[in-house]
Structure formats: C-alpha cells, structure tokens
Design an enzyme around this catalytic site. Sequence first.
Site, mmCIF file in Angstrom:
data_model
loop_
_atom_site.group_PDB
_atom_site.id
_atom_site.type_symbol
_atom_site.label_atom_id
_atom_site.label_comp_id
_atom_site.label_asym_id
_atom_site.label_seq_id
_atom_site.Cartn_x
_atom_site.Cartn_y
_atom_site.Cartn_z
ATOM 1 C CB CYS A 20 -0.995 -0.035 1.155
ATOM 2 S SG CYS A 20 -2.335 1.186 0.970
ATOM 3 C CG HIS A 52 -4.476 -2.764 2.667
ATOM 4 N ND1 HIS A 52 -3.550 -2.419 3.632
ATOM 5 C CD2 HIS A 52 -5.049 -1.607 2.269
ATOM 6 C CE1 HIS A 52 -3.570 -1.105 3.822
ATOM 7 N NE2 HIS A 52 -4.469 -0.593 2.995
ATOM 8 C CD GLU A 66 -2.479 -5.803 5.033
ATOM 9 O OE1 GLU A 66 -2.975 -4.708 5.344
ATOM 10 O OE2 GLU A 66 -1.778 -5.964 4.007
#
Length: 213
Positions: free
Chosen positions: A76, A193, A195
């Site tokens: 990001c 993102h 994750e």
Amino acid sequence: MVAVVNYQGGNVQSVLFALERLGVEAMLTDEADVLRAADKVLFPGEGEASSAMVALRAAGLHEVLPTLTQPFLGICLGMQLLGRRSDEGPAGGTELLGMLPFEVVRFAPPDAAHKVPHMGWNNLHDLQGPLFTGLPGAEPAGAGSPGAADYVYFVHSYYAPVGDYTIAQASYPAGAPFSAGVRYRNFYGVQFHVEKSGPVGEQILRNFLHGDL
C-alpha cells in the site's frame, strides 16, 4: 528470518497477524543490521506520504532501505514510498525513497459516481512474474465478485502509473489502469492490502516468503 520495517507507518499489526496465520514469526525492527541480515523484508504502510518520509528520515531508514539486496515487498503506502516523488503532501509534493522510477499522482475521477479514495474489492489483470504464481488469469475489470480468485482489497487516493516496472494492473475507473504491483530488481510492491485480501493475498504472501524471487 523475516523482518517487518518499523517506522510507525501503520498497518503493521495486521501484517504481523497475516504472517502468523501462515506460520511465520517475523521481527518488527528499525535496526539497520537486523534489516540487512533478514532473508525477506516487508514494508507495510498506511497514511500519508510526507509524514511517512519524516518518520523514515528520523530513523535513518531512508538511507538503509534502498541499499537492501534481499527480496523486499512494499504494501500500500509502502509501495508508493518506493517511487521517486509523490503529489501527496505539502505544496510541491514529497520526495520518496527512489528505488523505482515512478511518480505517485492523485486519482482524478471523471464524475461524481467515482469516489476518491478508491476503496474496496477490485480485480487484478496483466499479472507478471513469480510474486503471482498460482493465481488464475484475470477477469475483465468489474466482472465477477469479491470472492473471485483474483480480487484484492484497495484503499488509496494516490497511485503509480503503469510503466516498465509494472507487474500487475487494476483499473479505476473501469478501463483506466494503474500499477497494482511493481518491481525493480529485488524491490517489489503491491498497492492493495495483501494482508486483507483473503486467499489471493495469502497466496501472494506465500510466494514472497517461499518463492524463488
């Protein structure tokens, strides 16, 4: 050993949790010697470019990170900081770390139906290289659903244009591509993102942690 760069850049804990889910115990650090000794380095980030660069400079990391030679993944804002310059920040913009030859610019949506930030699930296309091994071919922009295998989660108002460094693209608005993934030498970055991107994000993290990059 996997190191996660600690520069008060936000989003660190969710990255550590994602690594834990994959059975990887990472070290959160701002120490140059630890970063240089790591097998892989993750560089997460949320927030604003100029504030992030102030923190990196205060820790001396603006000099350390560009010298690293192991596989390195910016996430990001961490991806954007790999570029040369960002329009985000005070008048005149912000000088970045300079590992990749792009300049970060703000989305300029064509109408009120397209909001900034670009936030939510969007699919990837034009995937290249080992970071994306095991992902299916991309669907046309806007097709499918958030459960589709190539969908990932974005939250950003600024982006890197498509260039020779681009290894994945997404489109916002539909048909207007931007760099969703970048690479130069050992430095990789993803705008989304990873994750928070479900099975696709986990696959990309596995590829980074265990693949031949």
